[in-house]
Design a protein around this motif. Structure first.
Motif, PDB file in Angstrom:
ATOM      1  N   UNK A 108     -59.698  17.953 -34.031  1.00 53.66           N
ATOM      2  CA  UNK A 108     -61.142  18.265 -33.569  1.00 53.66           C
ATOM      3  C   UNK A 108     -61.900  17.077 -33.108  1.00 53.66           C
ATOM      4  N   UNK A 109     -61.746  15.969 -33.444  1.00 55.70           N
ATOM      5  CA  UNK A 109     -62.470  14.752 -32.987  1.00 55.70           C
ATOM      6  C   UNK A 109     -62.570  14.546 -31.546  1.00 55.70           C
ATOM      7  N   UNK A 110     -61.299  15.008 -30.875  1.00 56.27           N
ATOM      8  CA  UNK A 110     -61.337  14.761 -29.514  1.00 56.27           C
ATOM      9  C   UNK A 110     -62.325  15.617 -28.616  1.00 56.27           C
ATOM     10  N   UNK A 111     -62.820  16.561 -29.126  1.00 54.71           N
ATOM     11  CA  UNK A 111     -63.840  17.813 -28.644  1.00 54.71           C
ATOM     12  C   UNK A 111     -65.242  17.156 -29.194  1.00 54.71           C
ATOM     13  N   UNK A 112     -65.033  16.860 -30.757  1.00 52.26           N
ATOM     14  CA  UNK A 112     -66.638  16.732 -31.116  1.00 52.26           C
ATOM     15  C   UNK A 112     -67.317  15.365 -30.725  1.00 52.26           C
ATOM     16  N   UNK A 113     -66.371  14.523 -30.400  1.00 50.55           N
ATOM     17  CA  UNK A 113     -66.851  13.226 -29.565  1.00 50.55           C
ATOM     18  C   UNK A 113     -67.653  13.406 -28.475  1.00 50.55           C
TER      19      UNK A 113
END
Length: 342
Positions: free
Chosen positions: A35-40
């Motif tokens: 998810x971090x690639x999107x939430x960043x």
């Protein structure tokens, strides 16, 4: 070169916040959260669009954190309530966030160079303190006056922010809830046997982790002067590289030491990338390749080092056994000689 290294320290501090979020999900929860690639990017896009529309940079950054918290919560719900594989849940949320981020920004890129941001506020406030003149004077006296930064404010303020987050995370992970979170990552079956709700722990950990990632994304957008839909590509590898490098160099025996190691790893990663890009045959398009090589080196080199140490320990042990055998043989010969004299 000094300016480039200084900028690496600045950006390393900001990316360290993201690395702490990745550490929370990957190391503490043992959850491969993509998810971090999107939430960043979500954090960057929310902050950017709010700043452009006249909101306070602090309010925009806070809302960016809240958006990351919601994204992490959704991933946790997909996994715990929807019974979706952890890796797949993260990938699905990452894909969904790509479209959501485009909707938030309304375009693939939002420039912030002409806007008032947290970074510009820090620079303006710091310029009135006179500390830049003092620091630059000190470095000039010791012979390091060439290529000094325009302001020390961003580095020092970001250092304070990162240390506060690190101390807060370390304290949180020592509370009852934090211990339950760590136990869920270590042995979920054991935690369930004590009637604890591991699903809630996973949702909480993913939410906090992605809130930190979104916070970092919001600061990176304001630091770079733009928010772009593609700025999150490979961010998970950068986070993992920071965690792995930090643990390899500084160790991770305690929570405090591990979180400090992650911060150190993020800074070292940025410095290594900066130095690598100064090699003549490399350019900015090779950043992802450099990142992959750094991660490979951080994973392989400690294993090779540990094998060499193990070989050394075995050789030392073998020599000790041989010496004991020789000493015992001499003792038997002396006993036999004394007996014959009687």
């Amino acid at each position: 070169m000094p300016t480039a290294i200084f900028n690496s320290f600045e950006s390393g501090m900001i990316y360290a916040i993201m690395a702490l979020g990745v550490y929370l999900t990957f190391r503490i929860l043992d959850f491969p959260d993509m998810t971090v690639e999107g939430s960043f990017v979500t954090g960057a896009s929310v902050a950017a669009i709010m700043i452009v529309n006249g909101f306070s940079p602090i309010m925009a950054t806070f809302c960016a954190m809240l958006a990351g918290f919601v994204a992490g919560t959704m991933t946790g719900l997909l996994h715990t309530k929807g019974k979706i594989n952890p890796l797949l849940a993260g990938i699905l949320m990452m894909i969904a966030l790509f479209s959501i981020n485009l909707r938030i920004m309304g375009a693939s890129n939002i420039p912030l160079l002409s806007q008032t941001t947290i970074i510009t506020n820090i620079s303006e406030a710091w310029s009135h303190t006179g500390l830049d003149y003092m620091f630059n004077g000190i470095f000039s006296i010791i012979g390091l006056g060439d290529s000094l930064p325009k302001t020390w404010g961003i580095l020092i303020v970001m250092f304070i922010v990162v240390v506060m987050i690190q101390l807060g995370m370390s304290a949180f992970l020592k509370t009852d809830v934090g211990l339950a979170l760590r136990a869920t990552g270590d042995n979920e079956a054991m935690v369930k046997s004590f009637s604890a709700h591991t699903g809630n722990m996973k949702i909480l950990g993913l939410a906090i982790g992605n809130a930190l990632v979104a916070f970092s994304g919001a600061l990176v957008a304001q630091y770079n002067g733009f928010s772009d839909i593609g700025m999150g590509i490979g961010i998970i590898v950068i986070g993992l590289a920071s965690v792995i490098i930090g643990e390899a160099l500084f160790g991770a025996k305690t929570i405090v030491r591990a979180t400090l190691a992650v911060i150190g790893g993020a800074i070292i990663y940025r410095i290594v990338v900066t130095l690598a890009l100064r090699v003549k045959f490399l350019d900015t398009g090779d950043v992802k390749l450099i990142t992959a090589l750094i991660v490979i080196g951080a994973l392989v080199i400690p294993q090779i080092s540990e094998k060499q140490k193990e070989k050394g320990r075995k050789k030392k042990r073998l020599k000790e056994l041989q010496l004991r055998r020789i000493e015992s043989t001499k003792g038997e010969e002396e006993f036999a000689a004394a007996k014959s004299d009687l």
